[in-house]
Design a protein around this motif. Structure first.
Motif: not given
Length: 162
Positions: A13-20
């Protein structure tokens, strides 16, 4: 029974955040091979989700900077199950309104701070993948990866070289 049935591989599972609004090629490369991608908010624009969906199915929550019609359809919180593991996703950890242990949640994923963190609290994994978008201060640009095998979870922060 075939060998494949006896030795099922774990779920990545890939987890990403705050790409804006910025989905870096390095983030795309780091998430390649994921069976599922979780976005913990501050997506920035719908194209980011479209690009992520080209890699794997995406579950996303809305961040405090996600505004407009496209963002209105995205929930502020989401709880999902991957194999035997319950994961609660929200943007701002301080807005967590449930007790993960009582709710039988094994992982709480948040964003917002831009600081990558993995910590265990009372048997619950708290994960912030950091920010994969524009660099903020001197914080690293990063994503995270979960390897889930039944009830077993391994977490890894992946710092992107940008």
């Amino acid at each position: 029974m075939t060998l494949d049935q006896q030795h099922k591989t774990s779920t990545q599972v890939g987890v990403i955040s705050d790409t804006h609004g910025l989905l870096r090629p390095e983030a795309i490369a780091a998430l390649a091979g994921s069976s599922l991608i979780l976005h913990a908010g501050d997506i920035g624009k719908p194209e980011v989700l479209h690009e992520l969906r080209a890699i794997a199915p995406v579950v996303a929550v809305r961040g405090n900077n996600d505004q407009g019609t496209w963002a209105a359809a995205i929930p502020e919180r989401e709880t999902i199950k991957v194999e035997a593991v319950s994961i609660h996703l929200l943007h701002i950890l301080k807005e967590l309104t449930l007790d993960p242990k009582l709710a039988e949640i094994q992982i709480v994923i948040s964003g917002h701070s831009h600081k990558p963190v993995v910590e265990m609290r009372e048997g619950v994994i708290f994960l912030n993948p950091g920010s994969a978008g524009p660099r903020r201060f001197k914080l690293p640009v990063s994503v995270a990866q979960l390897q889930i095998d039944g009830v077993e979870v391994q977490t890894q922060i992946i710092e992107l070289s940008v």
